[in-house]
Design a protein around this motif. Structure first.
Motif: not given
Length: 159
Positions: A10-13, A18-20, A22-24, A45, A49
């Motif tokens: 899960t994205c930290p934001c 999912r992080f991949d 969203c913010c990745a 994020s 990270r």
């Protein structure tokens, strides 16, 4: 958290993706942040990270600290709350608060961040912000601020 953490987490934001997804993508190419809020979430994020390169390439060069100064932080970022976001032309603001824990205990950063869009770079940059820091009075038996549902002593305050 570090970048070695699985990209499917899960994205930290705080977005329910999912992080991949969203913010990745913004970490890989900052031009994908089409709004100041999207960039601010990706920057949060990056802090969570330890993705210092993603921070540096999205920081206005006039106010950007060194990579070494960013890497000295011992904060473990727990949760982000976005309160307001504005965009007028090439300027924008995001008002947020973020909870973290460091050697001094649980803390909260509240900030109104300023962003500017640079058309020749086709991207938003973080300029600076009006920040307030305060210590949170979280007892060991209170709910952990990270939102896990556990008591602080069984979660982020362990150790």
């Amino acid at each position: 958290m570090t970048m070695s953490k699985k990209a499917s987490d899960t994205c930290p934001c705080g977005e329910p993706r999912r992080f991949d997804e969203c913010c990745a993508p913004i970490h890989e190419d900052p031009r994908r942040a089409r709004t100041p809020e999207a960039l601010m979430r990706a920057r949060y994020s990056a802090f969570a990270r330890d993705a210092y390169d993603a921070l540096i390439v999205t920081w206005d060069p006039a106010t950007c600290p060194t990579r070494d100064s960013l890497a000295t932080s011992t904060a473990r970022w727990l949760k982000l709350f976005v309160h307001d976001s504005t965009q007028q032309g090439e300027k924008g603001t995001v008002t947020f608060s973020a909870d973290f824990i460091d050697a001094d205990g649980f803390q909260r950063l509240s900030e109104t961040s300023r962003f500017r869009f640079v058309s020749h770079a086709d991207q938003w940059f973080y300029v600076d912000g009006d920040a307030q820091w305060r210590r949170l009075d979280i007892g060991r038996n209170a709910a952990c601020p990270c939102g896990s549902g556990l008591k602080a002593k069984r979660c982020c305050a362990q150790g």
